[in-house]
Design a protein around this motif. Structure first.
Motif, mmCIF file in Angstrom:
data_model
loop_
_atom_site.group_PDB
_atom_site.id
_atom_site.type_symbol
_atom_site.label_atom_id
_atom_site.label_comp_id
_atom_site.label_asym_id
_atom_site.label_seq_id
_atom_site.Cartn_x
_atom_site.Cartn_y
_atom_site.Cartn_z
ATOM 1 N N TRP A 199 -41.632 20.761 -44.310
ATOM 2 C CA TRP A 199 -40.268 20.218 -44.408
ATOM 3 C C TRP A 199 -40.266 18.700 -44.295
ATOM 4 C CZ3 TRP A 199 -37.304 23.319 -46.663
ATOM 5 C CH2 TRP A 199 -37.334 24.686 -46.428
ATOM 6 N N LEU A 200 -41.220 18.147 -43.544
ATOM 7 C CA LEU A 200 -41.341 16.693 -43.510
ATOM 8 C C LEU A 200 -41.710 16.149 -44.891
ATOM 9 C CD1 LEU A 200 -41.547 13.985 -41.959
ATOM 10 C CD2 LEU A 200 -43.942 14.560 -41.520
ATOM 11 N N GLY A 201 -42.694 16.762 -45.530
ATOM 12 C CA GLY A 201 -43.073 16.332 -46.873
ATOM 13 C C GLY A 201 -41.965 16.536 -47.881
ATOM 14 N N ARG A 202 -41.211 17.604 -47.754
ATOM 15 C CA ARG A 202 -40.082 17.866 -48.656
ATOM 16 C C ARG A 202 -39.062 16.737 -48.598
ATOM 17 N NH1 ARG A 202 -37.867 23.119 -49.993
ATOM 18 N NH2 ARG A 202 -35.918 22.795 -51.125
ATOM 19 N N MET A 203 -38.821 16.212 -47.404
ATOM 20 C CA MET A 203 -37.845 15.136 -47.248
ATOM 21 C C MET A 203 -38.404 13.793 -47.723
ATOM 22 S SD MET A 203 -36.210 16.138 -43.547
ATOM 23 C CE MET A 203 -34.821 15.027 -43.726
ATOM 24 N N LEU A 204 -39.634 13.471 -47.316
ATOM 25 C CA LEU A 204 -40.189 12.170 -47.676
ATOM 26 C C LEU A 204 -40.435 12.067 -49.174
ATOM 27 C CD1 LEU A 204 -42.730 11.550 -44.763
ATOM 28 C CD2 LEU A 204 -40.393 10.690 -45.012
ATOM 29 N N GLU A 205 -40.978 13.113 -49.787
ATOM 30 C CA GLU A 205 -41.218 13.085 -51.228
ATOM 31 C C GLU A 205 -39.920 13.104 -52.014
ATOM 32 O OE1 GLU A 205 -44.132 12.611 -52.734
ATOM 33 O OE2 GLU A 205 -44.905 12.327 -50.703
ATOM 34 N N GLY A 206 -38.872 13.580 -51.395
ATOM 35 C CA GLY A 206 -37.561 13.579 -52.042
ATOM 36 C C GLY A 206 -36.827 12.263 -51.942
ATOM 37 N N GLY A 207 -37.408 11.289 -51.249
ATOM 38 C CA GLY A 207 -36.779 9.978 -51.165
ATOM 39 C C GLY A 207 -36.017 9.711 -49.888
ATOM 40 N N GLU A 208 -36.214 10.525 -48.858
ATOM 41 C CA GLU A 208 -35.498 10.318 -47.607
ATOM 42 C C GLU A 208 -35.984 9.052 -46.911
ATOM 43 O OE1 GLU A 208 -32.937 10.198 -45.495
ATOM 44 O OE2 GLU A 208 -32.774 12.349 -45.909
ATOM 45 N N ASP A 209 -35.079 8.424 -46.190
ATOM 46 C CA ASP A 209 -35.423 7.235 -45.414
ATOM 47 C C ASP A 209 -36.337 7.650 -44.269
ATOM 48 O OD1 ASP A 209 -35.567 4.852 -44.094
ATOM 49 O OD2 ASP A 209 -33.454 4.769 -43.506
ATOM 50 N N PRO A 210 -37.547 7.105 -44.173
ATOM 51 C CA PRO A 210 -38.468 7.529 -43.097
ATOM 52 C C PRO A 210 -37.943 7.188 -41.710
ATOM 53 C CG PRO A 210 -39.343 5.612 -44.252
ATOM 54 C CD PRO A 210 -38.173 6.086 -45.051
ATOM 55 N N LEU A 211 -37.143 6.137 -41.607
ATOM 56 C CA LEU A 211 -36.595 5.792 -40.296
ATOM 57 C C LEU A 211 -35.594 6.842 -39.823
ATOM 58 C CD1 LEU A 211 -36.094 1.933 -40.605
ATOM 59 C CD2 LEU A 211 -37.970 3.189 -39.545
ATOM 60 N N TYR A 212 -34.896 7.472 -40.756
ATOM 61 C CA TYR A 212 -33.996 8.556 -40.363
ATOM 62 C C TYR A 212 -34.777 9.711 -39.750
ATOM 63 C CZ TYR A 212 -30.992 12.631 -40.803
ATOM 64 O OH TYR A 212 -30.294 13.770 -40.546
#
Length: 598
Positions: free
Chosen positions: A452-465
């Motif tokens: 789920w971490l990779g799903r968010m980061l690869e999707g363009g999520e702000d890493p600081l969030y």
């Protein structure tokens, strides 16, 4: 000189041969075709009445005085000497122009017999805007205006120019998403309306409207003639180019009393010494500098230059602003949203029945607005790419012209070709994925946590969030079972802030695995939640702080009993019996207390 006369020329110019109206940029090309046609159509007796003079170059022919046998009207009507005198829009002078045409035909037929005028025109300078005629094949000359007038707005989809460039707005009314900077009540808006443009540094992410704002300022300056506008890019321009522009600006200010606005795109690409070139000229007002940058000006722009400019921070475009930009593009391209305004679409396109009707799903527009990450350039070009793909793959329509094309959400996703099309960081998927990550770490499933971490980061999520959510998880779910979890999460947040993506993805993965493997305890979370319930459910005034727990820095406070009876714990070797809660809460344990207790 040619540029100035083109700027002041009338919009419609009448051809002295066929009396049709043309734009100044195309009249010369039309005259080439029209005059040669008149020579070809004339009778043989007319062309052979006199022997043609020797062929001379265009420059020498202009330098020689007219011969005694040639009337002044014919000299005035020659193409070389009357290039600008022929540009008359008053049709009442048709009789005078007819008289000139007679001598024009005889003179041109003699001079140009057997001579290719196209080669002469390539050697001579012409008005601004005529350069494109030289590069066109001879059979297409004179037809550019007709093509432009008869072309449909849909041709913007098939040109080589990106849609974001073709639809770049020219007024602030069409400029969306930066109301905090150029809104109706802002200082900059009033300065722009009064043509008092200060030196600016435009700072913002890609596609937020920095270059567009500069072009709007340029359009306003050109319309009112208050200033020259010069554009340079720091990626290709050299310091010699800047000095040449500054030299021209000095001459323009001294001779014409007109200012020069210099727009430098990607100004952070200039080093410190190159930026120093602007300092004296910006200081004395020779040039008004407008710089655009995606980097922090505090680090990339000289402090001395920064103090002479006003920094405008342009924000990433919101979903609502992207929706307005896309709606404007659809209106320009005559594309309708499926299920909306279908009657107007049918009625308004009767004249263009030969063109396919293009529809787009509202869900596809929403996908562009959410997935372009506030970048208008990406959004418009993605729309263009999806529509072009559907137009090229559409089957040929019948003679009734009833072909319809529908752009769907999957077409937009296919055009973007980005992995985060399955993740909407501004919608429901954003909350679904962060919830899945939180619960996977709570359940000590490190594999699911990484997924789920990779799903968010690869999707363009702000890493600081994501890092902030992990800091919260370290206290809420790990708590006192592993007190070092909180420093680990805070360190991960700071590291992500330092280096950013994509390097920080490993740091977040390490923190997620640590939190998933750590022992869990929610005692801190529950205890503090009980404190909040206790405070909110208390009836009447809150109990006062006991006197022995209060400080007594003054004599009066000591006389009132403050700090009286307080036992200083380090002064005792054993356990100190002392109450720290108000009398109303004696004996309460917030780790086991529930709101239902008396």
């Amino acid at each position: 000189m040619a540029t100035d006369m083109t700027a002041t020329a009338p919009e419609a110019v009448q051809c002295p041969v066929c009396f049709k109206d043309f734009k100044p940029a195309t009249i010369n090309g039309h005259l080439d075709v029209c005059l040669l046609k008149s020579v070809t159509d004339s009778s043989p007796s007319t062309t052979h009445e006199s022997e043609p003079p020797p062929k001379k170059s265009r420059i020498s022919a202009e330098a020689e005085p007219p011969s005694p046998g040639v009337s002044s009207s014919s000299v005035a009507a020659s193409p070389s000497s009357s290039m600008f005198s022929l540009f008359q829009t008053n049709k009442s002078k048709a009789a005078v122009q007819t008289e000139r045409n007679g001598s024009l035909f005889s003179k041109s037929s003699a001079v140009n017999k057997g001579v290719k005028r196209n080669l002469l025109r390539e050697a001579e300078p012409g008005p601004a805007g005529a350069e494109h005629l030289r590069s066109q094949p001879s059979e297409f000359k004179g037809q550019g205006l007709k093509t432009t007038n008869d072309s449909s707005p849909r041709t913007l989809l098939t040109t080589n120019k990106p849609l974001a460039e073709a639809l770049r707005p020219n007024t602030l009314e069409e400029y969306f998403g930066q109301n905090k900077v150029v809104g109706q009540q802002t200082l900059l808006r009033s300065l722009l309306d009064s043509q008092e443009v200060p030196s600016l540094i435009l700072w913002g992410p890609p596609g937020c409207g920095k270059t567009t704002l500069a072009h709007i300022i340029a359009s306003a300056c050109k319309k009112k003639g208050t200033a020259r506008f010069v554009t340079l890019s720091a990626t290709s321009a050299q310091i010699a180019d800047v000095r040449e522009v500054i030299k021209q600006a000095q001459n323009e200010l001294r001779l014409c009393k007109r200012k020069t606005i210099l727009f430098i795109d990607e100004i952070h690409r200039f080093n410190k010494s190159q930026q120093d070139t602007f300092l004296p000229h910006v200081e004395c007002g020779t040039v008004t500098l407008i710089g655009a940058t995606t980097e922090n000006p505090s680090f990339q722009v000289n402090a001395a230059l920064l103090s002479r400019c006003r920094v405008l921070v342009l924000e990433k475009l919101s979903v609502e602003a992207m929706g307005s930009i896309l709606d404007r593009a659809l209106a320009t391209l005559q594309i309708r949203v499926l299920g909306q305004d279908l009657a107007n679409f049918t009625d308004g396109d009767q004249s263009n029945g030969h063109e396919p009707k293009i529809f787009i799903e509202q869900k596809a527009l929403d996908t562009i607005a959410y997935l372009c990450d506030g970048d208008a350039r990406v959004g418009l070009n993605s729309l263009q790419l999806a529509v072009q793909a559907q137009l090229s793959s559409a089957q040929p329509s019948g003679q009734d012209g009833s072909q319809e094309i529908l752009v769907k959400e999957e077409h937009i996703k296919e055009g973007l070709q980005r992995s985060h099309i399955l993740y909407d960081k501004a919608g429901e998927e954003h909350f679904n994925c962060i919830s899945a990550l939180h619960k996977s770490m709570r359940g000590s499933d490190e594999n699911a946590s990484l997924y789920w971490l990779g799903r968010m980061l690869e999707g363009g999520e702000d890493p600081l969030y994501v890092a902030r959510r992990m800091v919260r998880f370290a206290s809420e779910d790990v708590g006192m079972a592993d007190p070092s979890a909180l420093p680990q999460a805070v360190s991960a947040f700071q590291a992500c802030h330092f280096i950013g993506m994509p390097e920080c993805e490993v740091i977040l993965a390490q923190c997620a695995i640590y939190l998933a493997r750590a022992p869990k305890s929610v005692d801190v979370y529950k205890a503090y939640a009980n404190v909040k319930v206790c405070l909110r459910s208390h009836k009447g005034p809150l109990p006062p702080v006991p006197l022995h727990l209060r400080n007594a820095p003054t004599r009066l406070m000591k006389q009132l009993g403050y700090a009286k009876g307080y036992k200083y714990n380090p002064a005792f070797s054993g356990t100190v019996e002392q109450e720290y809660l108000p009398d109303e809460l004696q004996g309460i344990n917030f780790f086991t207390w529930t709101p239902s207790d008396p």
